[in-house]
Motif scaffolding. Structure first.
Motif, PDB file in Angstrom:
ATOM      1  N   LEU A   1       0.638  -1.207   0.052  1.00 46.59           N
ATOM      2  CA  LEU A   1       0.093   0.028  -0.123  1.00 46.59           C
ATOM      3  C   LEU A   1       0.839   1.167   0.078  1.00 46.59           C
ATOM      4  CD1 LEU A   1      -2.738  -1.171   2.414  1.00 46.59           C
ATOM      5  CD2 LEU A   1      -2.923  -0.955  -0.084  1.00 46.59           C
ATOM      6  N   VAL A   2       1.802   1.349   0.853  1.00 41.09           N
ATOM      7  CA  VAL A   2       2.697   2.451   0.775  1.00 41.09           C
ATOM      8  C   VAL A   2       3.429   2.618  -0.591  1.00 41.09           C
ATOM      9  CG1 VAL A   2       4.814   3.564   2.081  1.00 41.09           C
ATOM     10  CG2 VAL A   2       2.994   2.459   3.367  1.00 41.09           C
ATOM     11  N   SER A   3       3.929   1.549  -1.179  1.00 43.74           N
ATOM     12  CA  SER A   3       4.505   1.637  -2.447  1.00 43.74           C
ATOM     13  C   SER A   3       3.636   2.041  -3.494  1.00 43.74           C
ATOM     14  CB  SER A   3       5.250   0.369  -2.876  1.00 43.74           C
ATOM     15  OG  SER A   3       6.441  -0.255  -2.009  1.00 43.74           O
ATOM     16  N   MET A   4       2.423   1.613  -3.189  1.00 44.45           N
ATOM     17  CA  MET A   4       1.388   2.277  -4.283  1.00 44.45           C
ATOM     18  C   MET A   4       1.252   3.523  -4.217  1.00 44.45           C
ATOM     19  SD  MET A   4      -2.480   0.704  -4.980  1.00 44.45           S
ATOM     20  CE  MET A   4      -2.873   1.270  -3.262  1.00 44.45           C
TER      21      MET A   4
ATOM     22  N   VAL B   1       1.817   6.788  -7.057  1.00 45.20           N
ATOM     23  CA  VAL B   1       0.763   7.722  -7.478  1.00 45.20           C
ATOM     24  C   VAL B   1       1.243   9.078  -7.128  1.00 45.20           C
ATOM     25  CG1 VAL B   1      -1.615   8.259  -7.048  1.00 45.20           C
ATOM     26  CG2 VAL B   1      -1.145   5.650  -7.498  1.00 45.20           C
ATOM     27  N   VAL B   2       1.544   9.331  -5.944  1.00 42.46           N
ATOM     28  CA  VAL B   2       1.947  10.747  -5.260  1.00 42.46           C
ATOM     29  C   VAL B   2       3.080  11.274  -6.498  1.00 42.46           C
ATOM     30  CG1 VAL B   2       2.695  12.097  -3.751  1.00 42.46           C
ATOM     31  CG2 VAL B   2       0.841  10.535  -3.039  1.00 42.46           C
TER      32      VAL B   2
ATOM     33  N   PHE C   1      11.806   4.148  -5.126  1.00 41.22           N
ATOM     34  CA  PHE C   1      11.362   2.842  -4.322  1.00 41.22           C
ATOM     35  C   PHE C   1      11.870   2.513  -2.962  1.00 41.22           C
ATOM     36  CE2 PHE C   1      12.039  -1.713  -3.569  1.00 41.22           C
ATOM     37  CZ  PHE C   1      10.894  -2.231  -3.865  1.00 41.22           C
ATOM     38  N   GLN C   2      13.330   3.164  -2.805  1.00 40.80           N
ATOM     39  CA  GLN C   2      14.114   2.821  -1.546  1.00 40.80           C
ATOM     40  C   GLN C   2      13.220   3.727  -0.551  1.00 40.80           C
ATOM     41  OE1 GLN C   2      18.049   3.973  -1.634  1.00 40.80           O
ATOM     42  NE2 GLN C   2      18.332   3.051   0.545  1.00 40.80           N
ATOM     43  N   LEU C   3      12.927   4.718  -0.741  1.00 39.24           N
ATOM     44  CA  LEU C   3      12.050   5.667   0.243  1.00 39.24           C
ATOM     45  C   LEU C   3      10.722   4.923   0.410  1.00 39.24           C
ATOM     46  CD1 LEU C   3      11.831   8.372   1.728  1.00 39.24           C
ATOM     47  CD2 LEU C   3      10.731   9.215  -0.234  1.00 39.24           C
ATOM     48  N   GLY C   4      10.108   4.644  -0.430  1.00 34.37           N
ATOM     49  CA  GLY C   4       8.809   3.842  -0.193  1.00 34.37           C
ATOM     50  C   GLY C   4       8.907   2.786   0.639  1.00 34.37           C
ATOM     51  N   ALA C   5       9.894   1.823   0.318  1.00 35.87           N
ATOM     52  CA  ALA C   5      10.201   0.709   1.392  1.00 35.87           C
ATOM     53  C   ALA C   5      10.848   0.978   2.753  1.00 35.87           C
ATOM     54  CB  ALA C   5      11.421  -0.167   0.705  1.00 35.87           C
ATOM     55  N   ILE C   6      11.392   1.946   3.055  1.00 40.23           N
ATOM     56  CA  ILE C   6      11.621   2.416   4.240  1.00 40.23           C
ATOM     57  C   ILE C   6      10.438   3.143   4.745  1.00 40.23           C
ATOM     58  CG2 ILE C   6      12.740   4.179   5.437  1.00 40.23           C
ATOM     59  CD1 ILE C   6      15.153   4.173   3.401  1.00 40.23           C
ATOM     60  N   VAL C   7       9.599   3.924   4.315  1.00 47.27           N
ATOM     61  CA  VAL C   7       8.278   4.245   4.929  1.00 47.27           C
ATOM     62  C   VAL C   7       7.461   3.086   5.050  1.00 47.27           C
ATOM     63  CG1 VAL C   7       6.366   5.743   4.506  1.00 47.27           C
ATOM     64  CG2 VAL C   7       8.781   6.781   3.875  1.00 47.27           C
ATOM     65  N   SER C   8       7.269   2.220   4.516  1.00 47.58           N
ATOM     66  CA  SER C   8       6.431   1.123   4.655  1.00 47.58           C
ATOM     67  C   SER C   8       6.837   0.135   5.906  1.00 47.58           C
ATOM     68  CB  SER C   8       6.318   0.243   3.484  1.00 47.58           C
ATOM     69  OG  SER C   8       7.634  -0.459   3.297  1.00 47.58           O
ATOM     70  N   VAL C   9       8.217   0.226   6.192  1.00 52.33           N
ATOM     71  CA  VAL C   9       8.537  -0.564   7.257  1.00 52.33           C
ATOM     72  C   VAL C   9       8.403   0.220   8.692  1.00 52.33           C
ATOM     73  CG1 VAL C   9      10.637  -1.208   8.764  1.00 52.33           C
ATOM     74  CG2 VAL C   9      10.351  -1.835   6.488  1.00 52.33           C
TER      75      VAL C   9
END
Length: 64
Positions: A13-16, A20-21, A31-39
């Protein structure tokens, strides 16, 4: 098992949302920022779940 599923859905969900944003704002997708935020988001979900009590509230105002 619930931890694995929570990490999976958080990542998805956070990667999606990140994709989109970034598309709407016309900035490169990171992608790396999305992975960190999702964790971080998944850890916050675990903390909130640990804080909320599991006990049900007593029913008040119940007339017999």
């Amino acid at each position: 098992m619930q931890y694995i599923v929570t990490f999976f859905w958080s990542f998805l969900l956070v990667s999606m949302l990140n994709y989109v944003v970034s598309s709407v704002l016309a900035v490169p997708f990171d992608f790396q920022l999305g992975a960190i935020v999702s964790v971080v988001f998944a850890v916050l979900v675990f903390i909130v779940a640990a804080i909320i009590p599991n006990e049900s509230t007593p029913e008040t105002g119940k007339e017999a």
